[in-house]
Design an enzyme around this catalytic site. Structure first.
Site, PDB file in Angstrom:
ATOM      1  N   GLY A  82       0.853  -1.192   0.000  1.00 49.41           N
ATOM      2  CA  GLY A  82       0.000   0.000   0.000  1.00 49.41           C
ATOM      3  C   GLY A  82       0.873   1.220   0.000  1.00 49.41           C
ATOM      4  O   GLY A  82       2.097   1.145  -0.171  1.00 49.41           O
ATOM      5  N   GLY A  83       0.265   2.380   0.205  1.00 50.52           N
ATOM      6  CA  GLY A  83       1.021   3.622   0.153  1.00 50.52           C
ATOM      7  C   GLY A  83       2.039   3.744   1.266  1.00 50.52           C
ATOM      8  O   GLY A  83       3.029   4.439   1.127  1.00 50.52           O
ATOM      9  N   MET A  84       1.808   3.040   2.396  1.00 47.82           N
ATOM     10  CA  MET A  84       2.735   3.153   3.516  1.00 47.82           C
ATOM     11  C   MET A  84       3.915   2.202   3.389  1.00 47.82           C
ATOM     12  O   MET A  84       4.940   2.405   4.016  1.00 47.82           O
ATOM     13  CB  MET A  84       2.000   2.862   4.830  1.00 47.82           C
ATOM     14  CG  MET A  84       0.959   3.890   5.188  1.00 47.82           C
ATOM     15  SD  MET A  84       0.144   3.427   6.719  1.00 47.82           S
ATOM     16  CE  MET A  84      -1.173   4.641   6.746  1.00 47.82           C
ATOM     17  N   GLY A  85       3.741   1.128   2.659  1.00 44.98           N
ATOM     18  CA  GLY A  85       4.821   0.171   2.548  1.00 44.98           C
ATOM     19  C   GLY A  85       4.310  -1.175   2.081  1.00 44.98           C
ATOM     20  O   GLY A  85       3.313  -1.260   1.377  1.00 44.98           O
ATOM     21  N   VAL A  90       3.565  -5.508   3.064  1.00 50.18           N
ATOM     22  CA  VAL A  90       3.251  -6.466   4.119  1.00 50.18           C
ATOM     23  C   VAL A  90       3.733  -7.846   3.658  1.00 50.18           C
ATOM     24  O   VAL A  90       3.460  -8.256   2.528  1.00 50.18           O
ATOM     25  CB  VAL A  90       1.743  -6.511   4.425  1.00 50.18           C
ATOM     26  CG1 VAL A  90       1.466  -7.487   5.572  1.00 50.18           C
ATOM     27  CG2 VAL A  90       1.233  -5.123   4.780  1.00 50.18           C
ATOM     28  N   LYS A 141       4.900  -5.670   8.545  1.00 47.51           N
ATOM     29  CA  LYS A 141       4.660  -4.495   7.705  1.00 47.51           C
ATOM     30  C   LYS A 141       5.843  -3.548   7.807  1.00 47.51           C
ATOM     31  O   LYS A 141       6.223  -3.129   8.906  1.00 47.51           O
ATOM     32  CB  LYS A 141       3.378  -3.779   8.136  1.00 47.51           C
ATOM     33  CG  LYS A 141       3.005  -2.607   7.245  1.00 47.51           C
ATOM     34  CD  LYS A 141       1.575  -2.158   7.524  1.00 47.51           C
ATOM     35  CE  LYS A 141       1.119  -1.131   6.506  1.00 47.51           C
ATOM     36  NZ  LYS A 141      -0.309  -0.791   6.673  1.00 47.51           N
ATOM     37  N   ASP A 193      -8.394   4.289   9.376  1.00 41.94           N
ATOM     38  CA  ASP A 193      -8.242   3.721   8.034  1.00 41.94           C
ATOM     39  C   ASP A 193      -9.046   2.426   7.919  1.00 41.94           C
ATOM     40  O   ASP A 193      -8.553   1.417   7.428  1.00 41.94           O
ATOM     41  CB  ASP A 193      -6.759   3.478   7.723  1.00 41.94           C
ATOM     42  CG  ASP A 193      -6.525   3.246   6.215  1.00 41.94           C
ATOM     43  OD1 ASP A 193      -7.343   3.740   5.418  1.00 41.94           O
ATOM     44  OD2 ASP A 193      -5.545   2.578   5.864  1.00 41.94           O
TER      45      ASP A 193
END
Length: 921
Positions: free
Chosen positions: A110-113, A115, A132, A225
């Protein structure tokens, strides 16, 4: 913070992307040839963003959209390996291990990183986990510091429907990673569709989600979220929520890096973002409620409430901030007309037809969903629990809170405009005497219940006269169960259970008798603190009354609404209780008349609930009106009037008008002793009121005598485990503590807490009050570490139960701050007390003694931080107000004087120190 060059770069990307997305796909390359002729890297960034065009990417976090701003996101892969400048899409360099965890395979990104499925490589345990890794660009020092702190908080979440956070750490290049429980399941929507779950089955799963979210909120964690990919359902149908708190941690960092108007850069999921996320407003539990609303809309209809055609800032703002979602039933009907293919997919997945689905959604479900999706956070459900409760009520055919949204909205707006003029009295340093005030309110309520049971038993007997044998039934069984008339033991509970079984058949034979029985049984169970059973019985009676009379404006409906509101208030769900009682006041005025004692009693109940909420000004209006009506209608010895007097006494105690409070309390107690000596529960409540007042006046021996008599009466009437006994124990503990017996007081409070938790659960105002007063005793016993721990729990419980701005929570903050002061934790103490002072000034104004108490404590902190001029300002103002409000010889004033002596001695001003030394002893 982002540099001006980064911000300018993003603005250029955003403008160009808007223009490109307005073109037909065939025309975009030609346009980019011209617009990016002198900047190939700009074209590469635009083309990368254009790959996000498919609808599924609406579930990506907005870090994807903010790539040019968040340093490193465009230049590295998900594990931070650099990409080739010539080929920005080249494959990343894989890493096989992070910390002690061996990576098995990638689960998603995803946008954060990214998994990964992982397992321990050091043999400590073999269980598979989800790991993650956070992208580069979100690894500033501030987020790393908060990461370590947040990880400890999140690791404490222990709920069967929340995936646990096991561990965390930093990668070799310094980026955070989280290690979570691995859940092998399907996203919520996918699971429901694949198993063709009907509406009722979907709602059951969704209520489980709400309960898990509520648990996190009670532990001060906001998800922010919530989306289908973060809610998995296992093969055996167990719901698991993922990533609690992680989005909150990371989004705060990103928001600090950007201007608030640049919506597209925030870390959020556009398709599920709340309006305040898009606008850059405060993120609260209401944000999660909104996201639950989006999920519920999609769960029921197969469609999202908004159509976001282009993944750009302006389009997201248009949809989320300005578009009004259609009613779910209306949307389903349109799909049946306009898109037979889509309609077939949706209805097949729900094992129904368009007509059947529309009928299911029309009415309550429409209203519930749209209430959760209100643009204004203040107009949404007050909590995830309240949303789940409305869905439960809908499932049982009961009225739902959402239908009273406009009234509730007006109430909340009134509260915002009229911050109360007073709060509970303070003991500087720690003691929360508001526990006694809350006890007074509870005592008032139980006295009201006892009077209500007596009235309802009489009415029930009259109605039951229509059927042979029912009079005897009510007198022999229900009368024996009334705690105001007889003891409380197992035989009474057995009798009540037999009565409940009999009530259904009697209701079928004669609805009037059934209504009377449900009312009486509900009131009796409420008085016994058996709130779940009371709620069920009163709701059954309310259903029957509305159906039988065909009109909600009826005396039976009013009485049942009143009982139901009281039960919700005792469960600590004050928002719902107040909405119900407001509705009851309106019905009572129409059904009984504006000057009838029943109408006045409903005003007393409403005023008492508002008192518990801390809305003192409006509470006073209703209570004085009720007293005026009752003085004229039932006379000076009427139990209803004495109940109103008890509430007025509690109100004036809370607002610091002790003389006026004593007038009402003494009158209540004297009349009960003279005219109603048999009303032992009401007498116990009045004695509790008096003991609280005497404690405020520092007459602790007299207060102890009153509380011991009150405790003996409650134990005789209700048994050793009733909630009223817990309150009496707590009040007695206050008196014993102030006479120098903290160990005995702590033992009394532990008994009270055990009783309360058995009756009320873990989140209730009374639980927070007990924890706070236990903290006071541990402080007196010298255990400051346990004191701070108890106070942190106090604030958490009270905030979850009554909100951050409630007087009880503010008092808890004050107490926590003074404890941090004593422990030498000066930065934390200053921050805590500054927040408490700001909240108190808004609620009470600058001249209230509670404000003065917090000023003085803050001044003591500033003294120790050698900020002498600031300390003097706070301490002088605090001491002056306390002297005026409580007198120069009061212990609270003496503490403020002692802190002034400390200031002037540290500041080398001996003359000023001498001036305050005498009054500080």
């Amino acid at each position: 913070m982002a540099s001006p060059a980064d911000a300018a770069r993003w603005q250029a990307v955003s403008r160009l992307l808007d223009a490109v997305l307005d073109l037909a796909p065939a025309d975009r390359a030609t346009y980019l040839d011209q617009a990016c002729a002198h900047d190939p890297s700009l074209r590469a960034e635009i083309e990368a963003l254009l790959h996000l065009e498919d609808d599924d990417r609406l579930e990506d976090n907005a870090a994807v959209f903010a790539a040019p701003l968040l340093s490193g996101l465009a230049a590295t892969d998900s594990l931070g390996a650099p990409r080739s400048e010539a080929d920005p899409g080249s494959a990343p360099r894989m890493v096989s291990q992070i910390g002690p965890y061996r990576l098995v395979r990638k689960l998603g990104r995803g946008g954060m990183g990214a998994v990964y499925l992982a397992e321990r490589a050091d043999g400590i345990f073999e269980k598979q986990v989800a790991l993650k890794v956070i992208r580069q660009g979100l690894d500033t020092q501030d987020v790393l510091n908060r990461f370590a702190y947040e990880r400890q908080i999140l690791a404490t979440l222990d709920h069967p429907h929340i995936a646990r956070l096991y561990d965390g750490g930093l990668t070799p290049d310094g980026r955070p990673y989280f290690v979570m429980e691995y859940v092998d399941g399907l996203p919520l929507l996918t699971y429901c569709d694949q198993h063709r779950l009907r509406t009722e089955q979907r709602l059951a799963l969704f209520r489980t989600v709400c309960r898990a979210v509520q648990y996190a909120h009670q532990n001060l964690v906001v998800h922010r979220d919530l989306k289908p990919s973060n809610i998995l359902v296992t093969t055996d149908g167990q719901v698991k929520l993922l990533d609690f708190g992680i989005a909150k941690l990371l989004a705060e960092e990103a928001e600090e890096m950007e201007p608030l108007t640049m919506t597209g850069q925030r870390l959020m999921t556009p398709a599920y973002a709340a309006p305040e996320q898009v606008q850059g407003g405060p993120i609260t539990t209401a944000t999660d409620v909104y996201q639950l609303g989006v999920l519920l809309y999609e769960l029921l209809t197969g469609q999202r409430p908004y159509e976001i055609k282009k993944r750009v800032r302006q389009e997201i703002e248009r949809a989320v901030l300005h578009a009004t979602p259609e009613r779910p039933s209306t949307l389903v009907r349109k799909l049946g007309t306009d898109s037979t293919e889509t309609a077939s997919t949706i209805t097949t997945a729900r094992a129904t037809s368009i007509d059947g689905l529309e009928r299911k959604l029309r009415g309550d479900l429409d209203t519930i969903v749209l209430m959760a999706l209100k643009k204004d956070p203040g107009r949404r459900y007050a909590s995830a629990e309240q949303l789940a409760e409305d869905l439960r009520r809908h499932g049982q055919g009961l009225p739902v809170v959402a239908h009273r949204d406009s009234a509730g909205y007006r109430v909340r707006k009134w509260v915002q405009r009229n911050r109360a003029a007073a709060a509970v009295a303070v003991v500087i340093g720690l003691l929360l005497l508001s526990t006694a005030t809350l006890g007074t309110v509870f005592a008032v309520t139980t006295a009201r219940q006892a009077a209500a049971i007596e009235r309802e038993a009489t009415r029930a007997e009259q109605a039951a006269a229509q059927a042979e044998g029912v009079n005897t039934f009510l007198q022999d069984i229900l009368g024996s169960a009334n705690p105001a008339e007889a003891g409380y033991d197992v035989t009474v509970l057995q009798a009540l259970r037999r009565a409940v079984v009999s009530a259904d058949s009697m209701a079928t034979a004669d609805p009037n008798v059934g209504i009377a029985l449900y009312t009486t049984l509900g009131s009796t169970y409420s008085s016994l603190a058996q709130y779940d059973t009371a709620t069920t019985l009163l709701e059954q009676g309310l259903r029957l009354a509305v159906a039988h009379h065909g009109d909600s404006v009826h005396q039976d409906v009013s009485r049942l609404l009143s009982g139901l509101a009281t039960v919700y208030a005792e469960r600590g769900i004050l928002d719902t209780a107040i909405v119900l009682e407001r509705q009851n006041v309106t019905i009572a005025r129409a059904a009984f008349g504006p000057e009838h004692p029943e109408t006045a009693t409903s005003l007393t109940d409403l005023g008492t609930m508002l008192l518990r909420q801390g809305t003192y000004e409006e509470a006073e209006t209703h209570l004085l009106q009720a007293a005026s009506i009752l003085e004229a209608s039932v006379g000076p010895a009427g139990l209803e009037l004495l109940t109103a007097y008890g509430s007025l006494g509690a109100l004036y105690e809370a607002t610091g008008d002790l003389d006026r409070a004593e007038s009402y309390i003494r009158q209540q107690l004297s009349t009960l002793r003279t005219h109603h000596p048999e009303r032992k529960e009401a007498l116990g409540s009045a004695l509790g009121n008096l003991g609280v007042l005497l404690s405020y006046r520092e007459q602790y021996a007299e207060a102890e005598a009153a509380h011991r008599e009150s405790l003996a009466l409650f134990e005789a009437v209700s048994g050793p485990s009733h909630r009223s006994v817990g309150q009496a124990l707590s009040n007695l503990a206050t008196a014993r503590s102030r006479q120098g017996h903290p160990a005995e007081a702590l033992a009394l409070l532990e008994r009270a807490l055990a009783i309360d938790r058995a009756v009320l659960g873990n989140i209730h105002p009374d639980i927070g009050i007990r924890l706070n007063n236990m903290a006071f005793q541990t402080r007196l016993l010298g255990d400051e570490a346990r004191t701070e721990t108890l106070l942190q729990e106090t604030v958490a419980v009270l905030e979850a139960a009554v909100g951050r701005t409630h007087p009880y929570t503010i008092q808890g903050l004050h107490n926590l701050g003074t404890t941090q002061l004593r422990r030498g934790r000066l930065p934390e103490a200053q921050a805590t007390l500054e927040e408490a002072l700001d909240l108190r000034r808004v609620a009470l104004g600058d001249d209230h003694f509670n404000v003065a108490a917090t000023r003085s404590a803050l001044g003591a902190v500033l003294t120790q931080r050698t900020l002498y001029a600031q300390a003097e300002t706070q301490l002088l103002a605090g001491h002056a107000t306390l002297s005026d409000a409580l007198g120069a010889d009061h212990s609270y004033t003496a503490q403020a004087a002692a802190w002034l002596v400390e200031l002037y001695e540290a500041w080398d001003k001996p003359e000023q120190a001498t001036a305050y030394r005498a009054s500080s002893s």
